[in-house]
Structures are given as C-alpha cells and as structure tokens.
Design a protein around this motif. Structure first.
Motif, short mmCIF file in Angstrom:
data_model
loop_
_atom_site.label_atom_id
_atom_site.label_comp_id
_atom_site.label_asym_id
_atom_site.label_seq_id
_atom_site.Cartn_x
_atom_site.Cartn_y
_atom_site.Cartn_z
N THR A 1 39.12 87.15 45.24
CA THR A 1 39.86 88.23 45.88
C THR A 1 40.61 87.77 47.12
OG1 THR A 1 37.83 88.85 47.07
CG2 THR A 1 38.31 90.02 45.03
N HIS A 2 40.21 86.61 47.69
CA HIS A 2 40.86 86.09 48.89
C HIS A 2 42.07 85.21 48.54
CE1 HIS A 2 37.85 83.45 47.30
NE2 HIS A 2 38.21 82.44 48.06
N ARG A 3 42.44 85.15 47.25
CA ARG A 3 43.52 84.27 46.81
C ARG A 3 44.84 85.03 46.83
NH1 ARG A 3 45.08 81.98 40.95
NH2 ARG A 3 45.60 79.83 41.45
N THR A 4 45.43 85.21 48.03
CA THR A 4 46.72 85.87 48.15
C THR A 4 47.83 84.98 47.63
OG1 THR A 4 45.92 87.05 50.10
CG2 THR A 4 48.30 87.03 49.73
N PHE A 5 47.85 83.72 48.10
CA PHE A 5 48.76 82.69 47.61
C PHE A 5 47.96 81.64 46.86
CE2 PHE A 5 51.34 84.15 51.27
CZ PHE A 5 52.53 84.42 50.62
N HIS A 6 48.63 80.91 45.98
CA HIS A 6 48.02 79.72 45.40
C HIS A 6 47.93 78.67 46.51
CE1 HIS A 6 48.63 80.41 40.87
NE2 HIS A 6 48.81 81.56 41.49
N GLY A 7 46.77 78.07 46.68
CA GLY A 7 46.59 77.00 47.64
C GLY A 7 45.77 75.91 46.99
N ALA A 8 46.14 74.64 47.21
CA ALA A 8 45.51 73.54 46.47
C ALA A 8 44.02 73.43 46.75
CB ALA A 8 46.21 72.22 46.79
N SER B 1 26.62 61.10 38.86
CA SER B 1 27.81 61.73 38.30
C SER B 1 28.67 62.23 39.45
CB SER B 1 27.42 62.89 37.39
OG SER B 1 28.56 63.61 36.98
N ARG B 2 29.83 61.60 39.64
CA ARG B 2 30.73 61.98 40.75
C ARG B 2 32.00 62.58 40.17
NH1 ARG B 2 34.91 59.26 43.81
NH2 ARG B 2 35.07 60.17 45.89
N GLN B 3 32.28 63.82 40.58
CA GLN B 3 33.47 64.50 40.12
C GLN B 3 34.31 64.94 41.31
OE1 GLN B 3 30.99 67.25 37.88
NE2 GLN B 3 32.16 66.80 36.04
N ILE B 4 35.61 64.91 41.11
CA ILE B 4 36.54 65.42 42.11
C ILE B 4 37.35 66.53 41.45
CG2 ILE B 4 38.46 64.93 43.67
CD1 ILE B 4 35.95 63.46 44.47
N PHE B 5 37.33 67.71 42.05
CA PHE B 5 38.14 68.83 41.57
C PHE B 5 39.45 68.80 42.34
CE2 PHE B 5 33.83 69.65 40.56
CZ PHE B 5 33.87 70.23 39.30
N GLU C 1 51.49 69.89 48.25
CA GLU C 1 50.11 70.06 48.73
C GLU C 1 49.15 69.46 47.73
OE1 GLU C 1 47.04 73.62 50.24
OE2 GLU C 1 48.83 74.13 49.08
N ILE C 2 48.11 68.80 48.23
CA ILE C 2 47.04 68.26 47.39
C ILE C 2 45.71 68.70 47.98
CG2 ILE C 2 45.92 66.19 46.47
CD1 ILE C 2 48.57 64.71 46.82
N GLY C 3 44.84 69.23 47.12
CA GLY C 3 43.50 69.61 47.55
C GLY C 3 42.47 68.98 46.63
N CYS C 4 41.43 68.37 47.20
CA CYS C 4 40.38 67.70 46.42
C CYS C 4 39.01 68.08 46.99
CB CYS C 4 40.52 66.18 46.48
SG CYS C 4 42.11 65.52 45.95
N ILE C 5 38.06 68.35 46.12
CA ILE C 5 36.69 68.68 46.52
C ILE C 5 35.74 67.82 45.70
CG2 ILE C 5 34.91 70.47 46.47
CD1 ILE C 5 37.01 72.50 47.10
N GLU C 6 34.77 67.19 46.37
CA GLU C 6 33.84 66.27 45.71
C GLU C 6 32.55 66.98 45.31
OE1 GLU C 6 32.50 61.82 46.72
OE2 GLU C 6 31.51 63.30 47.98
N MET C 7 32.06 66.64 44.12
CA MET C 7 30.78 67.10 43.64
C MET C 7 30.01 65.91 43.09
SD MET C 7 29.91 69.84 40.59
CE MET C 7 30.75 71.20 41.38
N LEU D 1 41.96 75.77 48.10
CA LEU D 1 41.31 77.00 47.63
C LEU D 1 41.13 76.97 46.12
CD1 LEU D 1 40.34 79.96 47.86
CD2 LEU D 1 42.74 80.64 47.83
N ASP D 2 42.18 76.59 45.41
CA ASP D 2 42.11 76.58 43.94
C ASP D 2 41.15 75.50 43.44
OD1 ASP D 2 43.89 78.63 43.97
OD2 ASP D 2 45.55 77.56 43.06
N ALA D 3 41.08 74.37 44.14
CA ALA D 3 40.11 73.33 43.75
C ALA D 3 38.69 73.86 43.89
CB ALA D 3 40.30 72.07 44.60
#
Length: 236
Positions: free
Chosen positions: A148-155, A2-6, A24-30, A157-159
């Motif tokens: 708590t470290h989310r000062t700005f929205h960041g792709a 099962s491969r997921q990308i956030f 900006e694009i942010g992707c994290i694999e699981m 970080l949010d992923a």
C-alpha cells in the motif's frame, strides 16, 4: 550457504537498444532465506532525457537525476555485490537487457558472467498461476504482501516486495526477519510431541457455489494448458 540478491531497476524507457538507460538500481541480500540487512541502492544520471511515461511511473525527473553518478562510477561496487549470487528478478529479461547494455558501453563482460544464476519470478509465477495476472502488484495482492506504500515504482522498494513475494512463492516462512537463528551452534530446539489422534478435525462439505467455483478454476487451468490437464485423462 545460499546467497540471493533481489534486484530491480528503473529506466528512462523500455528499449535499451534504442538508447534508453538505467536511472535507479536497488538490491537486497538474503542468505539462507533470511534478509541480512545488506543492500545497494543508487540513482543514476542516464545522460539523456527521460520518457514522460516512465517518469510518471517512477517519478525520477531529469532535474533530480542531473547530479547523480553515472553507471560507470558505480559499476564496480554493484557488480562486486552481485558477484556469485543467485540474482532474483521479476521479468529478468528486461532488467538483464538493460544491465548488459550498460556493461557493453563500458567494454565489460555480460551479466551472466557476474551472477551465478538468474532466477525469474515472473516465469515462476506463470507456472504456478497460469492464465492469471502475474505482475509484481498482482502477486502482492494474491500472496497478501502489503504494498500500500507503493505510490511510485522504486527499485529498492520493489526489490523488498519481490523478496517477500519470492518467499511466499516458494512456500517458505510467512515473513522476513533480520536476526540470527534462535538455535546457536551445538544447541537443539526442543519440539513438543503431540498426539495427533486426540484432534477431531471438522469436515465441511462444499455447497453448490463452492462446487461451481472449483469447476471454474479447473476449467481455467485446463484452458491454459491447452487441454493437457491430468484429470481429463483420469476422468476418461
């Protein structure tokens, strides 16, 4: 497997049809519910000015983005990373709409031809918590994910926050780890056998405040479902 990308994006505004672009694009694999450490993260030159409200949210100014690559320059790498995965997005219609607009400019096929599936955690959350706030921030607070470290929205970080939220939404492990399974192929883990009859569990009766709070929750669920809750039928 099962491969997921956030995936998460940040944009110049809210409407790709009026010319707003991805910045900006942010992707994290699981894989099999474990982070692999594989990511993709890019800032993009949107080739237009950003909206002041959007900049206040993500902090990516026109000056900062001026020397960053254009979407066309990173498209192959991003799409290759996403190919065949279950792509998990919070409020997927927004991000997929922007990705489709970028792909259309390049004469490329739409996003659904790349991803095996798109999973929208906003829709999942609305089913689990009807009538409640279900933004990513609200879910982090409800599911006790530290943001708590989310000062700005960041792709990126949010992923990462979304991956943790998803695990808890789907009742998985309490935290994410980047490591191999403890059991190697061919090995089994010894699980101690416990006699549960030896345990005496306390029974705590609800007080008046507990009963009132429970009734309020049931009333909210009943209202959100339009009076279609099962317990109304059973009570009748």
């Amino acid at each position: 497997m099962s491969r997921q990308i956030f995936l998460d994006t940040e944009t110049t505004g809210l409407n790709p049809e009026s010319g707003d672009r991805i910045v900006e694009i942010g992707c994290i694999e699981m894989v099999n519910r474990r982070l692999t450490g594989e990511t993709r993260h890019v800032y993009l030159n949107p080739e237009r000015k950003g909206n002041e409200e959007a900049i206040r949210i993500h902090g990516l100014t026109d000056a900062f983005l001026a020397d960053k690559p254009k979407f066309a320059e990173v498209a192959d790498d991003i799409l290759g990373f996403l190919q065949g995965a279950d792509v998990v997005i919070h409020n997927a219609a927004f991000d997929v709409g922007f990705l489709n607009a970028e792909l259309k400019r390049l004469g490329r096929q739409p996003f659904h031809t790349v991803a095996a599936r798109v999973t929208d955690t906003l829709l999942m959350a609305r089913e689990l918590f009807p009538g409640k706030a279900n933004s990513l921030d609200a879910l982090c607070k409800r599911l006790e994910v530290d943001n708590t470290h989310r000062t700005f929205h960041g792709a990126l970080l949010d992923a990462g926050l979304l991956a943790e939220v998803y695990i808890r939404l789907t009742r998985g492990q309490d935290s994410l780890v980047i490591q191999a399974d403890e059991a190697r192929p061919g090995q089994t883990l010894a699980v101690p056998q416990l006699d549960l009859a030896s345990f005496s569990l306390p029974v705590i009766a609800p007080d008046a405040d507990d009963i009132a709070a429970h009734a309020a929750v049931l009333a909210d669920l009943d209202k959100a479902s339009g009076g279609k809750t099962v317990w109304r039928t059973l009570a009748a």
